[in-house]
Design an enzyme around this catalytic site. Structure first.
Site, PDB file in Angstrom:
ATOM      1  N   ASP A 130      43.904  43.067  39.317  1.00 11.89           N
ATOM      2  CA  ASP A 130      43.443  42.334  38.654  1.00 11.89           C
ATOM      3  C   ASP A 130      43.537  42.872  37.209  1.00 11.89           C
ATOM      4  O   ASP A 130      43.672  43.742  36.518  1.00 11.89           O
ATOM      5  CB  ASP A 130      41.854  42.966  38.353  1.00 11.89           C
ATOM      6  CG  ASP A 130      40.803  42.090  37.537  1.00 11.89           C
ATOM      7  OD1 ASP A 130      41.235  42.332  36.301  1.00 11.89           O
ATOM      8  OD2 ASP A 130      39.340  42.435  37.767  1.00 11.89           O
ATOM      9  N   LYS A 132      41.068  39.115  25.629  1.00 13.02           N
ATOM     10  CA  LYS A 132      40.821  40.267  25.924  1.00 13.02           C
ATOM     11  C   LYS A 132      42.370  40.113  25.099  1.00 13.02           C
ATOM     12  O   LYS A 132      43.006  39.727  24.453  1.00 13.02           O
ATOM     13  CB  LYS A 132      40.800  41.751  27.639  1.00 13.02           C
ATOM     14  CG  LYS A 132      39.363  40.716  27.469  1.00 13.02           C
ATOM     15  CD  LYS A 132      39.398  41.676  29.208  1.00 13.02           C
ATOM     16  CE  LYS A 132      38.262  41.992  29.878  1.00 13.02           C
ATOM     17  NZ  LYS A 132      37.787  40.979  30.738  1.00 13.02           N
TER      18      LYS A 132
END
Length: 489
Positions: free
Chosen positions: A253, A285
């Site tokens: 991830d 992000k």
């Protein structure tokens, strides 16, 4: 302005025309629901007026934002490119194909699936794809010539039992892992028999020998690597070796650090894509795209991942897939590589500035995009520190530290990240000034007591001078680095 600023202004050659377009859109919204128009305007005002240090947030470029607000949102498109359950999806096919192409080329992946709506959707798609590939297909083969429609209830019970007996080993929440890495209250912790690996009690770093020993004993189907609050890089070659030794699928991830991979800050053994079977990520992000998710995979797992709809997902958000394509195209530029390196440099400058001022940092520093403070030396909980900083113009989030005595709600840590401020053009010297502000605010904050005379974990006192001084310094820095410069509503 920083060297990456042109990326935020790529289509803003005529600032007045862009501003006029946004004003027109907001006026149209205002005619229908004025409260939404007002909240939208206020959100830009608020974002412009605070130092955003939340590691999982960023500012998407104007092209990315514009792409989301189109009629592509009106089209249902369950299925995959060329295999839709609705007619008239030729343009969505183009959008999805372009986004997947950019993702494959950017990350060097064999396969890319750009439909997930979020990071948890991406992880759920990956988990179920791995289960389908490693458990369902071999199990179905045992039933011989039976098709899926011919399976009896006893057959399905066998499949359900095999699915439910699988094991997952992921990073613990307090060590820096994510909710979706097997945290028991999360669906990932309910799908699998799970265990967690942590960090060394002394160094607070990953100990690959300990992880190997855990994997040998537990024998997981899936070994999950990646983090949301671990301020160091991971050696994915070592994680691959551990997975291979125990016959596990390596899933990474990289939601937090995808931008550092895309920007070639993380290369070699720190780039997960060459080593993992399946890689998941968000597209916001550090990647600075729209809020959404994505799955990368080797060719072996591609057919199972491609079943994300109907396995986990419904209709993809076509307008967001289009925005992902635009963001991924931006990430393939030299400007983005400059930006990504600046994110890491700014995090290093922030960490060094905090350390010089006596602030305790988990692992003693950082070599990625985030910094994790331990605020016990100030006598504060993470919640008190977060609130005092917010009051002083600095937006952060409280976060657990390894073996946190205050738990996941109040916490003992505060997480800081540099992607957003770097998007505004902040430099290393600016980050040192931010470190000075943070240390000053925390040093001027004291916990109060509850009505029972016990130390409060939430309430605090902050001196007016510290708060006002921080607000003034924040405004000075924000004026130097305006957000969406030239955009006037």
């Amino acid at each position: 302005m920083g060297p990456h600023t042109p990326l935020l202004r790529r289509i803003v050659s005529d600032l007045e025309s862009i501003s006029s377009a946004y004003r027109t859109l907001l006026s149209a919204i205002e005619e229908v629901e004025p409260r939404i128009a007002a909240a939208t305007r206020q959100e830009l005002t608020d974002q412009r007026a605070s130092l955003k240090l939340i590691a999982s947030e960023n500012y998407a470029s104007l092209p990315v934002l514009a792409t989301m607000g189109t009629w592509l949102s009106d089209k249902y498109a369950e299925g995959t490119v060329g295999h839709r359950f609705y007619a008239g999806c030729q343009n969505v096919d183009t959008v999805e194909a372009v986004a997947a192409e950019h993702a494959r080329e950017l990350f060097g992946a064999e396969y890319a699936y750009v439909q997930p709506h979020s990071g948890i959707d991406a992880n759920l798609t990956a988990y179920w794809a791995i289960l389908a590939h490693k458990v369902e297909s071999p199990a179905l083969a045992e039933f011989g010539a039976k098709g899926v429609a011919d399976l009896t209830e006893a057959d399905w019970e066998t499949l359900r039992r095999r699915f439910g007996e699988q094991r997952l080993l992921g990073m613990s929440l307090d060590a820096g892992g994510h909710l979706t890495h097997g945290f028991r209250p999360n669906v990932s912790g309910k799908m699998f028999h799970q265990r967690s690996y942590g960090t060394d009690p002394e160094t607070q770093l990953l100990d690959y020998d300990v992880i190997r020993a855990q994997a040998r004993e537990f024998r997981p189907l899936i070994l999950v690597a990646g983090y949301s609050a671990y301020p160091r890089r991971v050696n994915f070659a070592k994680m691959r070796d551990i997975a291979d030794e125990v016959g596990a699928v390596l899933m990474v991830d990289m939601a937090h650090f995808a931008g550092l991979v895309a920007g070639k800050v993380f290369t070699g053994e720190e780039d997960p894509v060459p080593y993992a079977d399946v890689v998941t990520t968000t597209t916001h992000k550090s990647l600075r795209g729209p809020r959404g998710g994505m799955v990368l995979a080797t060719g072996e797992y591609a057919p199972s991942v491609d079943r994300g709809c109907p396995l986990v997902l419904g209709g993809p958000l076509s307008n967001v897939m289009a925005a992902k394509a635009v963001a991924l195209a931006e990430a393939r530029t030299a400007e983005f590589q400059t930006y990504a390196q600046a994110v890491a440099d700014n995090a290093q400058a922030l960490a060094e500035g905090l350390l010089r001022r006596g602030v305790d940092l988990v692992t003693g520093g950082t070599d990625n995009h985030l910094v994790l403070m331990d605020v016990r030396s100030f006598g504060l909980t993470g919640r008190q520190a977060e609130s005092a900083l917010l009051e002083s113009g600095i937006v952060t989030n409280r976060n657990a530290v390894p073996n946190d005595p205050n738990g996941a709600w109040y916490t003992t840590g505060v997480r800081l990240g540099t992607p957003a401020l770097t998007s505004r053009g902040f430099t290393a010297s600016d980050m040192d000034a931010v470190a000075d502000m943070i240390a000053g605010v925390l040093g001027s904050t004291t916990p109060t007591t509850t009505s029972k005379g016990e130390p409060s974990k939430a309430k605090y006192d902050l001196t007016d001078d510290a708060r006002d001084g921080s607000l003034a310094e924040a405004q000075r820095l924000l004026n130097l680095h305006p957000l969406y410069p030239g955009l006037e509503l």
